[in-house]
Write an enzyme that holds these catalytic residues in place. Structure first.
Site, short mmCIF file in Angstrom:
data_model
loop_
_atom_site.label_atom_id
_atom_site.label_comp_id
_atom_site.label_asym_id
_atom_site.label_seq_id
_atom_site.Cartn_x
_atom_site.Cartn_y
_atom_site.Cartn_z
N PRO A 160 0.80 -1.23 0.00
CA PRO A 160 0.00 0.00 0.00
C PRO A 160 0.83 1.28 0.00
CG PRO A 160 0.04 -0.94 2.19
CD PRO A 160 0.83 -1.87 1.33
N CYS A 161 1.52 1.53 -1.12
CA CYS A 161 2.31 2.76 -1.20
C CYS A 161 1.40 3.99 -1.19
CB CYS A 161 3.19 2.74 -2.45
SG CYS A 161 2.27 2.53 -3.98
N HIS A 162 0.09 3.80 -1.46
CA HIS A 162 -0.83 4.95 -1.44
C HIS A 162 -1.06 5.46 -0.02
CE1 HIS A 162 -3.33 1.30 -0.94
NE2 HIS A 162 -4.03 2.05 -0.13
#
Lengths: 247, 195
Positions: A160-162
């Site tokens: 989950p780089c967001h």
């Protein structure tokens, strides 16, 4: 009646119902059919149409939107790619708060691995700053390099780089476009991360296959795992809401 | 209610068949009570109306899964409490996103005058116990109903409510107690032992 009883009765004495409440509620219900969907159904369809999942026999190695179909080789890889696709659909539809499919990041640079491992540790529905990630991997000054490494995340959504933002709360960057980053953060706030089953007293992460067998009217929501444990629920042993974040 | 008014269970059966006037009647009967509870859990009228709306929407959609072994009110209380708990979680999550570096909890909205003390004291009661106290005192739900609403045992309801009240009693006495102790300490100039 003792004093606490009096205080509580007095404090919680109901106030008069706001005028026109029932009418407003009926009008609102008519105006919002199908509302409450975390992402627009049309957007979910469009994401699924463009979705391509690469996998090895060890795990998902790439998630893309567009750029042609993926061709995982071997039955095990194809199974994992299918599983990832199904989990992504549930996630976009607000029915899943974690991914159980394994990830195979291959032989990328060690720095990149550590950055992505740190991103995986950010809980669903929360966010951290680029400098938090830099600190978490022991390179507090490498904030810019952290941004670059996140930008090269081969498995967006699942890693989950967001969930990584600027320290001032602004979005920073996102390879799939900032509007989608905003939508994903909102989606995660709107998706209950945990659900308890009233008949088994087990609390699962949303989307757990054990929790999926629960009757809809047995569903109890909790604001945190501690809340669930405080009233006698136990953590599911399949999805491990109490364990180190899977991802 | 007129003598011929359908009872709640008949109404729910009609709602499950998609009967909109039956649903409107259910909304008329329950929206005020659900609102009162949601308002006391959430502390905001606007958020309470949203929660009632979400809860009744879910009631309409999932009416077919209602099991008549339960009172309709119990079932509705479970749905509204889930909606409120989820709103409390969202608030915490929004704070995380707005201030990614700040991880401490914000306080509840202070209300004027003498309510402040009890609001503060309630703020010290753990969330699930606070919700049980609210359900119990706003609409007089029995321990058995509370157990069904939150999917817990009656013994857990009893112990949570007792613990909640003990914390309240301490917190309400504590303000004065701390002040008195500080004064004693100042006067004596020595360490005051806590008993």
């Amino acid at each position: 009646m003792n004093r606490i009883e009096e205080i509580l009765h007095d404090h919680f004495r109901p106030e008069p119902e706001p005028a026109g409440l029932s009418e407003r509620i009926m009008a609102g219900l008519r105006a919002l059919p199908g509302s409450g969907e975390p992402l627009e159904p049309g957007l979910v369809r469009s994401l699924l149409d463009r979705l391509a999942v690469e996998a090895t026999a060890r795990g998902v190695s790439g998630v893309r939107l567009g750029g042609g179909p993926a061709r995982p080789s071997g039955a095990a890889a194809r199974r994992l790619a299918e599983r990832a696709r199904a989990e992504l659909q549930e996630y976009w539809e607000g029915r899943r708060s974690f991914f159980s499919v394994p990830v195979d990041l291959g032989a990328g640079p060690a720095f990149q691995h550590r950055v992505l491992d740190a991103a995986v540790r950010i809980p669903f529905g929360e966010s951290r700053s680029y400098s938090w990630v830099a600190g978490a991997i022991g390179h507090p000054k490498a904030v810019r390099a952290v941004g670059t490494a996140l930008g090269r995340n081969p498995v967006p959504f699942i890693v989950p780089c967001h969930r990584v933002l600027r320290s001032d709360g602004s979005l920073g960057g996102y390879g799939l476009g900032l509007p989608l980053k905003r939508l994903l953060l909102d989606l995660e706030v709107r998706t209950p991360p945990l659900e308890g089953c009233a008949s088994t007293h087990i609390v699962c992460r949303t989307g757990c296959r054990a929790g999926g067998r629960m009757r809809p009217d047995s569903r109890i929501l909790f604001a945190s795992l501690d809340d669930a444990l405080s009233v006698g629920y136990r953590a599911c042993r399949v999805c491990r809401p109490d364990g180190a974040a899977a991802h | 209610m007129t003598p011929n008014a359908p009872d709640d269970r008949d109404l729910m059966a009609a709602v499950a068949r998609g009967d909109e006037p039956a649903f409107a009647e259910l909304v008329r009967r329950y929206s005020g009570r659900l609102f009162a509870t949601a308002h006391r859990i959430l502390g905001s009228r606007a958020d309470a109306e949203d929660a009632v709306q979400r809860a009744l929407m879910q009631c309409f959609r999932s009416a077919a899964s209602y099991r008549p072994v339960w009172a309709v009110s119990t079932w509705l209380y479970r749905i509204i409490t889930n909606a409120c708990v989820d709103e409390l979680r969202r608030r915490a999550a929004r704070r995380e996103i707005a201030e990614p570096e700040a991880h401490e909890r914000g306080g509840t909205v202070p209300s004027p005058g003498e309510r402040l003390d009890i609001e503060r004291a309630l703020g010290r009661v753990p969330r699930e116990a606070r919700i049980l106290l609210t359900l119990c005192y706003v609409d007089g739900l029995s321990y058995r109903e509370l157990a069904r609403v939150r999917g817990i045992s009656i013994n857990t309801v009893k112990s949570q409510i007792a613990r909640g009240k003990a914390i309240l009693r301490d917190a309400l006495a504590g303000g004065r107690g701390d002040a008195a102790r500080a004064k004693d300490k100042h006067a004596a100039g020595t360490h005051v032992e806590r008993s």
